[in-house]
Design a protein around this motif. Structure first.
Motif, PDB file in Angstrom:
ATOM      1  N   GLY A 190       6.777  11.763   6.252  1.00 42.15           N
ATOM      2  CA  GLY A 190       7.043  10.331   6.312  1.00 42.15           C
ATOM      3  C   GLY A 190       6.214   9.649   7.372  1.00 42.15           C
ATOM      4  O   GLY A 190       6.735   8.899   8.204  1.00 42.15           O
ATOM      5  N   GLN A 222       3.654   7.540   6.832  1.00 45.15           N
ATOM      6  CA  GLN A 222       3.083   6.276   6.397  1.00 45.15           C
ATOM      7  C   GLN A 222       3.964   5.693   5.296  1.00 45.15           C
ATOM      8  O   GLN A 222       4.819   6.385   4.742  1.00 45.15           O
ATOM      9  CB  GLN A 222       1.658   6.466   5.874  1.00 45.15           C
ATOM     10  CG  GLN A 222       1.554   7.463   4.734  1.00 45.15           C
ATOM     11  CD  GLN A 222       0.123   7.720   4.329  1.00 45.15           C
ATOM     12  OE1 GLN A 222      -0.727   6.853   4.486  1.00 45.15           O
ATOM     13  NE2 GLN A 222      -0.157   8.903   3.807  1.00 45.15           N
ATOM     14  N   LYS A 223       3.765   4.417   5.013  1.00 45.96           N
ATOM     15  CA  LYS A 223       4.557   3.781   3.971  1.00 45.96           C
ATOM     16  C   LYS A 223       4.032   4.184   2.602  1.00 45.96           C
ATOM     17  O   LYS A 223       2.893   3.912   2.262  1.00 45.96           O
ATOM     18  CB  LYS A 223       4.516   2.265   4.127  1.00 45.96           C
ATOM     19  CG  LYS A 223       5.201   1.743   5.385  1.00 45.96           C
ATOM     20  CD  LYS A 223       5.282   0.231   5.390  1.00 45.96           C
ATOM     21  CE  LYS A 223       6.200  -0.275   4.301  1.00 45.96           C
ATOM     22  NZ  LYS A 223       6.413  -1.735   4.383  1.00 45.96           N
ATOM     23  N   ALA A 224       4.887   4.837   1.832  1.00 47.33           N
ATOM     24  CA  ALA A 224       4.509   5.241   0.486  1.00 47.33           C
ATOM     25  C   ALA A 224       4.818   4.165  -0.538  1.00 47.33           C
ATOM     26  O   ALA A 224       4.588   4.343  -1.725  1.00 47.33           O
ATOM     27  CB  ALA A 224       5.222   6.537   0.111  1.00 47.33           C
ATOM     28  N   HIS A 274       6.366  -0.377  -0.791  1.00 50.83           N
ATOM     29  CA  HIS A 274       6.573  -1.634  -0.088  1.00 50.83           C
ATOM     30  C   HIS A 274       7.900  -1.685   0.648  1.00 50.83           C
ATOM     31  O   HIS A 274       8.064  -2.461   1.574  1.00 50.83           O
ATOM     32  CB  HIS A 274       6.490  -2.804  -1.078  1.00 50.83           C
ATOM     33  CG  HIS A 274       5.123  -2.982  -1.673  1.00 50.83           C
ATOM     34  ND1 HIS A 274       4.052  -3.428  -0.942  1.00 50.83           N
ATOM     35  CD2 HIS A 274       4.655  -2.755  -2.935  1.00 50.83           C
ATOM     36  CE1 HIS A 274       2.979  -3.487  -1.719  1.00 50.83           C
ATOM     37  NE2 HIS A 274       3.315  -3.084  -2.925  1.00 50.83           N
ATOM     38  N   ARG A 275       8.852  -0.864   0.257  1.00 49.98           N
ATOM     39  CA  ARG A 275      10.184  -0.963   0.830  1.00 49.98           C
ATOM     40  C   ARG A 275      10.689   0.402   1.271  1.00 49.98           C
ATOM     41  O   ARG A 275      11.810   0.811   0.940  1.00 49.98           O
ATOM     42  CB  ARG A 275      11.151  -1.584  -0.180  1.00 49.98           C
ATOM     43  CG  ARG A 275      10.751  -2.992  -0.639  1.00 49.98           C
ATOM     44  CD  ARG A 275      11.711  -3.546  -1.664  1.00 49.98           C
ATOM     45  NE  ARG A 275      11.282  -4.858  -2.134  1.00 49.98           N
ATOM     46  CZ  ARG A 275      10.463  -5.050  -3.169  1.00 49.98           C
ATOM     47  NH1 ARG A 275      10.000  -3.980  -3.844  1.00 49.98           N
ATOM     48  NH2 ARG A 275      10.101  -6.266  -3.534  1.00 49.98           N
ATOM     49  N   VAL A 276       9.877   1.120   1.996  1.00 49.89           N
ATOM     50  CA  VAL A 276      10.250   2.445   2.488  1.00 49.89           C
ATOM     51  C   VAL A 276      10.018   2.495   3.996  1.00 49.89           C
ATOM     52  O   VAL A 276       9.167   1.777   4.527  1.00 49.89           O
ATOM     53  CB  VAL A 276       9.438   3.560   1.783  1.00 49.89           C
ATOM     54  CG1 VAL A 276       9.745   3.603   0.307  1.00 49.89           C
ATOM     55  CG2 VAL A 276       7.944   3.352   2.008  1.00 49.89           C
ATOM     56  N   PRO A 277      10.758   3.355   4.703  1.00 50.62           N
ATOM     57  CA  PRO A 277      10.570   3.459   6.157  1.00 50.62           C
ATOM     58  C   PRO A 277       9.423   4.402   6.502  1.00 50.62           C
ATOM     59  O   PRO A 277       8.977   5.203   5.677  1.00 50.62           O
ATOM     60  CB  PRO A 277      11.904   4.035   6.624  1.00 50.62           C
ATOM     61  CG  PRO A 277      12.334   4.893   5.473  1.00 50.62           C
ATOM     62  CD  PRO A 277      11.877   4.179   4.225  1.00 50.62           C
ATOM     63  N   ILE A 278       8.945   4.308   7.729  1.00 50.55           N
ATOM     64  CA  ILE A 278       8.028   5.304   8.288  1.00 50.55           C
ATOM     65  C   ILE A 278       8.912   6.274   9.065  1.00 50.55           C
ATOM     66  O   ILE A 278       9.161   6.115  10.266  1.00 50.55           O
ATOM     67  CB  ILE A 278       6.954   4.660   9.175  1.00 50.55           C
ATOM     68  CG1 ILE A 278       6.187   3.604   8.390  1.00 50.55           C
ATOM     69  CG2 ILE A 278       5.986   5.710   9.697  1.00 50.55           C
ATOM     70  CD1 ILE A 278       5.115   2.888   9.194  1.00 50.55           C
ATOM     71  N   LYS A 322       7.871   8.038  12.501  1.00 52.15           N
ATOM     72  CA  LYS A 322       7.886   7.153  13.664  1.00 52.15           C
ATOM     73  C   LYS A 322       9.313   6.913  14.144  1.00 52.15           C
ATOM     74  O   LYS A 322       9.580   6.889  15.348  1.00 52.15           O
ATOM     75  CB  LYS A 322       7.208   5.833  13.295  1.00 52.15           C
ATOM     76  CG  LYS A 322       7.328   4.726  14.340  1.00 52.15           C
ATOM     77  CD  LYS A 322       6.725   5.141  15.694  1.00 52.15           C
ATOM     78  CE  LYS A 322       6.799   3.984  16.679  1.00 52.15           C
ATOM     79  NZ  LYS A 322       6.397   4.399  18.048  1.00 52.15           N
TER      80      LYS A 322
END
Length: 466
Positions: free
Chosen positions: A105, A107-109, A111-115, A118
């Motif tokens: 996780g 990077q953003k896979a 438009h509406r997903v968390p990193i 991080k």
């Protein structure tokens, strides 16, 4: 302010429930016992953590890996252990995560997903961690997610040592990267062993039939009028009816804005993509390097390409063996005469997988982690643990003989660590010392890289304090 005097008596090693065998092995090699803790569950299944010994002013190391049977429980347990040490006035808290949780996780896979990586880094820092150590991060940006120092150790030296001792005629092999993400790791191993390199990459198919005009219904209003200047304005219903009726009419240009290349969903596996190989493996034995073995999709795709290209056999080496979602069945589906070996480290417990795959080879990283603990505790450099160690071609003359002679005189005569004539192993038993090439000259020339063969070494497999 705690005392800066450091001895083995003010060092503590704790471990969570994710990998107790690795914690015990590291503590034994370091020369201390595992710290006493209470790790349990409350009646409502919430995690319970309690330290059972004093850590005030102590240099504290907490070992907890991700990717096990209960990664979420392991993460919460790690956060509670860190915070318990912080609230108990521990001097410095170093978190050792051989496999960093939620590594994918990064990077953003969408438009509406968390990193997620991080977020986990922020939680570890907020809990009270001072330093972080991980093995072979999935991507380099993981190190930048933390607000404090991070040591990302590489296992390429261990891979190279295994290859030299376990693969017959390894000098004739070719190192292959199964995808673009593993290129850096694969190239490092190839350069270290002075072997050829090849890359597998996925290319989507495209044909002329996929190119068709994209039609849009005309819209009324100022914006639509600007786009459709010189064309009749029709209502949405009229435009849709006209388009349905005359979609194949080449004379009907109402609503045609541009022509785009549109990739249609593939109905077959072969249409989805084709593996391209940069390099040659025909009739050669392959050493494939990756950072993790998770679902086995990358392995299956790479094996299909290598079979098609005529590879003789494959040895697959990965740092982290997650073996999820039927990966064991993927490995079992290949003949052992072709897939010679699957090699992973024990960064994640492999006891259950070993029962299902008796041919699985496991590289122990306890010595590497223990040497990191020793060096970090005494504030010595840890970069040597993952240092690049190329092997010179003995048939070629030294590129800079004066430099080699001066290093032998200045370093070898004092320490007595100069290898015997013809010795090529980088793992010489000796005291853990610094690289003979000083910081001012490192990286000046590629020739200096060729001299790391004579660097002062250490035993990664059995580190000893005595």
């Amino acid at each position: 302010m705690f005392s800066s005097h450091r001895t083995r008596s003010n060092l503590r090693v704790f471990g969570g429930s994710s990998h107790p065998q690795l914690t015990s092995a590291v503590a034994k090699k370091v020369g201390v016992r595992v710290g006493l803790t209470k790790l349990a569950k409350f009646a409502n299944q919430e995690t319970q953590v309690e330290l059972k010994e004093n850590v005030r002013g102590q240099d504290t190391y907490i070992l907890q890996t991700g990717g096990g049977e209960s990664p979420n429980d392991s993460l919460m347990e790690l956060l509670f252990l860190i915070n318990a040490c912080k609230l108990s006035a521990a001097g410095e808290i170093t978190v050792i995560t051989p496999y960093y949780p939620y590594s994918k996780g990064d990077q953003k896979a969408g438009h509406r997903v968390p990193i997620a990586s991080k977020l986990v880094a922020d939680m570890i820092h907020k809990a009270g961690a001072t330093y972080i150590m991980m093995l072979d991060p999935h991507t380099p940006q993981l190190e930048g997610f933390f607000n404090g120092p991070v040591d990302a150790l590489l296992v390429e030296p261990l891979f190279c040592d295994w290859i030299r001792h376990m693969i017959p005629n390894w000098e004739q092999c070719v190192v292959v990267s199964p995808d673009e993400g593993a290129v850096k790791k694969s190239v490092s191993v190839a350069n270290d062993l002075n072997l050829d390199f090849a890359l597998i990459h996925n290319r989507l198919k495209a044909s002329r039939e996929e190119i068709r005009p994209k039609r849009y219904a005309s819209y009324q209003g100022h914006f639509s009028n600007q786009l459709m200047i010189g064309r009749p304005i029709r209502s949405r219903m009229a435009s849709n009816e006209s388009e349905e009726a005359n979609d194949d009419d080449p004379q009907n240009d109402v609503g045609i804005c541009i022509k785009e290349r549109i990739r249609q969903p593939s109905s077959s596996k072969s249409d989805a993509g084709i593996g391209c190989l940069s390099g040659s493996v025909n009739g050669r034995h392959v050493i494939m390097i990756d950072d993790m073995l998770d679902t086995g999709k990358t392995l299956r795709f790479a094996m299909e390409v290598l079979e098609r290209e005529g590879a003789a056999s494959v040895h697959f080496l990965a740092t982290h063996g997650l073996f999820s979602a039927g990966c064991v069945d993927v490995v079992k589906s290949y003949d052992q005469d072709f897939l010679k070996a699957v090699v992973v480290t024990n960064s994640i417990p492999q006891d259950e997988v070993k029962k299902l795959l008796p041919s699985l080879h496991i590289i122990d990283v306890a010595g590497l982690i223990a040497e990191f603990v020793r060096r970090h505790h005494y504030r010595e450099s840890v970069s040597v643990l993952s240092q690049f160690m190329p092997i010179r071609d003995e048939h070629q003359p030294d590129l800079v003989p004066e430099r080699l002679a001066s290093l032998r005189l200045a370093e070898g005569q004092v320490s007595g660590l100069i290898p015997d004539e013809g010795t090529s192993s980088a793992f010489e038993p000796s005291d853990a010392l610094e690289d003979p090439i000083d910081e001012d000259t490192q990286g000046e020339q590629l020739a200096d890289r060729q001299l790391m063969k004579i660097r002062k070494g250490f035993r990664l497999s059995s580190v000893c304090w005595d």
